[in-house]
Design a protein around this motif. Structure first.
Motif, PDB file in Angstrom:
ATOM      1  N   SER A 102       0.854  -1.195   0.000  1.00 36.18           N
ATOM      2  CA  SER A 102       0.000   0.000   0.000  1.00 36.18           C
ATOM      3  C   SER A 102       0.884   1.237   0.000  1.00 36.18           C
ATOM      4  N   LYS A 103       0.747   2.062  -1.045  1.00 32.35           N
ATOM      5  CA  LYS A 103       1.465   3.330  -1.120  1.00 32.35           C
ATOM      6  C   LYS A 103       0.509   4.449  -0.736  1.00 32.35           C
ATOM      7  N   ILE A 104       0.912   5.222   0.267  1.00 29.52           N
ATOM      8  CA  ILE A 104       0.013   6.219   0.854  1.00 29.52           C
ATOM      9  C   ILE A 104       0.621   7.618   0.766  1.00 29.52           C
ATOM     10  N   VAL A 105      -0.189   8.559   0.305  1.00 27.97           N
ATOM     11  CA  VAL A 105       0.184   9.982   0.313  1.00 27.97           C
ATOM     12  C   VAL A 105      -0.651  10.662   1.388  1.00 27.97           C
ATOM     13  N   GLN A 106       0.010  11.282   2.352  1.00 27.06           N
ATOM     14  CA  GLN A 106      -0.701  11.944   3.433  1.00 27.06           C
ATOM     15  C   GLN A 106      -1.058  13.382   3.057  1.00 27.06           C
ATOM     16  N   ARG A 107      -2.071  13.910   3.713  1.00 26.33           N
ATOM     17  CA  ARG A 107      -2.473  15.293   3.472  1.00 26.33           C
ATOM     18  C   ARG A 107      -1.415  16.243   4.031  1.00 26.33           C
ATOM     19  N   LYS A 108      -1.360  17.445   3.470  1.00 30.75           N
ATOM     20  CA  LYS A 108      -0.344  18.421   3.864  1.00 30.75           C
ATOM     21  C   LYS A 108      -1.008  19.662   4.457  1.00 30.75           C
ATOM     22  N   PRO A 109      -0.814  19.919   5.760  1.00 28.80           N
ATOM     23  CA  PRO A 109      -1.371  21.132   6.366  1.00 28.80           C
ATOM     24  C   PRO A 109      -0.529  22.356   6.017  1.00 28.80           C
ATOM     25  N   ILE A 110      -1.193  23.497   5.805  1.00 28.38           N
ATOM     26  CA  ILE A 110      -0.459  24.737   5.522  1.00 28.38           C
ATOM     27  C   ILE A 110      -0.775  25.822   6.549  1.00 28.38           C
ATOM     28  N   GLY A 111      -1.770  25.584   7.386  1.00 27.32           N
ATOM     29  CA  GLY A 111      -2.104  26.533   8.443  1.00 27.32           C
ATOM     30  C   GLY A 111      -2.853  25.814   9.550  1.00 27.32           C
ATOM     31  N   ARG A 112      -2.763  26.353  10.771  1.00 28.64           N
ATOM     32  CA  ARG A 112      -3.441  25.741  11.919  1.00 28.64           C
ATOM     33  C   ARG A 112      -4.434  26.735  12.510  1.00 28.64           C
ATOM     34  N   ILE A 113      -5.695  26.367  12.539  1.00 26.46           N
ATOM     35  CA  ILE A 113      -6.744  27.245  13.049  1.00 26.46           C
ATOM     36  C   ILE A 113      -6.851  27.066  14.555  1.00 26.46           C
ATOM     37  N   GLU A 114      -6.756  28.179  15.270  1.00 30.92           N
ATOM     38  CA  GLU A 114      -6.885  28.184  16.733  1.00 30.92           C
ATOM     39  C   GLU A 114      -8.099  29.023  17.096  1.00 30.92           C
ATOM     40  N   SER A 115      -9.236  28.372  17.289  1.00 28.79           N
ATOM     41  CA  SER A 115     -10.470  29.042  17.695  1.00 28.79           C
ATOM     42  C   SER A 115     -11.224  28.080  18.601  1.00 28.79           C
ATOM     43  N   GLU A 116     -12.538  28.183  18.665  1.00 28.46           N
ATOM     44  CA  GLU A 116     -13.293  27.224  19.458  1.00 28.46           C
ATOM     45  C   GLU A 116     -13.053  25.803  18.946  1.00 28.46           C
ATOM     46  N   SER A 117     -12.941  25.679  17.642  1.00 27.31           N
ATOM     47  CA  SER A 117     -12.558  24.407  17.019  1.00 27.31           C
ATOM     48  C   SER A 117     -11.123  24.534  16.530  1.00 27.31           C
ATOM     49  N   LYS A 118     -10.326  23.515  16.776  1.00 28.76           N
ATOM     50  CA  LYS A 118      -8.926  23.540  16.363  1.00 28.76           C
ATOM     51  C   LYS A 118      -8.714  22.497  15.272  1.00 28.76           C
ATOM     52  N   PHE A 119      -8.151  22.946  14.156  1.00 26.61           N
ATOM     53  CA  PHE A 119      -7.908  22.041  13.036  1.00 26.61           C
ATOM     54  C   PHE A 119      -6.900  22.685  12.089  1.00 26.61           C
TER      55      PHE A 119
END
Length: 239
Positions: A102-119
């Motif tokens: 299994s060859k897997i490509v992971q997602r790439k984050p470019i920013g981190r949201i810091e609010s009531e919800s964090k993602f």
């Protein structure tokens, strides 16, 4: 009746080849999976582990190892792996020696949201959950988080990431209100009022000219706010 021996020989040879191929294909399908190999592709390989992928397969598909190849549906296995929120793409195939790869490509984050919800915000502009395995070093996004403002933030981050200086130095984006974005730099105390996402090329060109001159004059520490909101100019507020 005259027998065409060449035609007969060719027919027998063809039948033998087809028989051998069919037998080989049957044996191949009956062969059990000896091992599972998981390969993470690219530089972004820290948000999913091999153990978590194996656990995901067992929970959703059952045990894969020691099962006959004919009982495994590769498309289904790919769908199971891609159901992980950290996975962008998965390709699954068999090897001739009985291994499931299994060859897997992971997602790439470019920013981190810091609010009531964090993602995270990923490089496709989509929400991405935080990972328990790794925390990405990306700009922190604060302020008034809405679907529209995140679309603007995505535009800003793409511009920042395309420039070597900005990518290394921009550590945060604050959304003061819709259409008004502020940048925080790594080594500077001032805030950059960017305004909206219009004319980014011109705004940053003006900023880089200001930054080069202020660095030469050793005056960067004198400023509290550097505004790029106004057409073709940089307006600074001193501390």
């Amino acid at each position: 009746m005259r027998v065409n021996w060449n035609t007969l020989k060719l027919s027998l040879l063809l039948a033998t080849v087809i028989g051998l191929y069919g037998f080989s294909d049957y044996r191949s399908k009956q062969r059990e999976i000896d091992d599972i190999e998981i390969k993470f592709l690219g530089d972004n390989t820290l948000f999913v582990t091999e153990a978590s992928v194996n656990k995901l397969l067992i929970q959703n598909y059952g045990a894969v190892k020691n099962r006959a190849k004919e009982k495994l549906v590769l498309n289904t296995i790919e769908e199971v792996i891609q159901s992980n929120d950290m996975v962008k793409k998965a390709q699954v195939y068999f090897t001739v020696d009985g291994k499931l790869v299994s060859k897997i490509v992971q997602r790439k984050p470019i920013g981190r949201i810091e609010s009531e919800s964090k993602f995270y915000l990923d490089d496709s502009g989509k929400n991405m959950p935080l990972s328990k395995y790794h925390s990405a070093r990306v700009p922190i996004i604060t302020g008034k988080i809405t679907g529209e403002t995140l679309e603007d933030v995505y535009v800003i981050l793409n511009y920042v990431n395309a420039d070597d200086f900005l990518r290394k130095n921009v550590i945060g984006i604050h959304i003061a209100e819709e259409g008004n974005y502020q940048l925080k730099f790594r080594l500077e105390n001032f805030v950059v009022n960017l305004g909206g996402v219009d004319n980014l090329n011109e705004k940053f060109k003006n900023f880089m000219a200001f930054y080069a001159k202020a660095t030469k004059d050793n005056s960067l520490e004198k400023y509290a706010v550097v505004s790029l909101e106004f057409n073709n100019q940089v307006v600074c507020t001193k501390i």
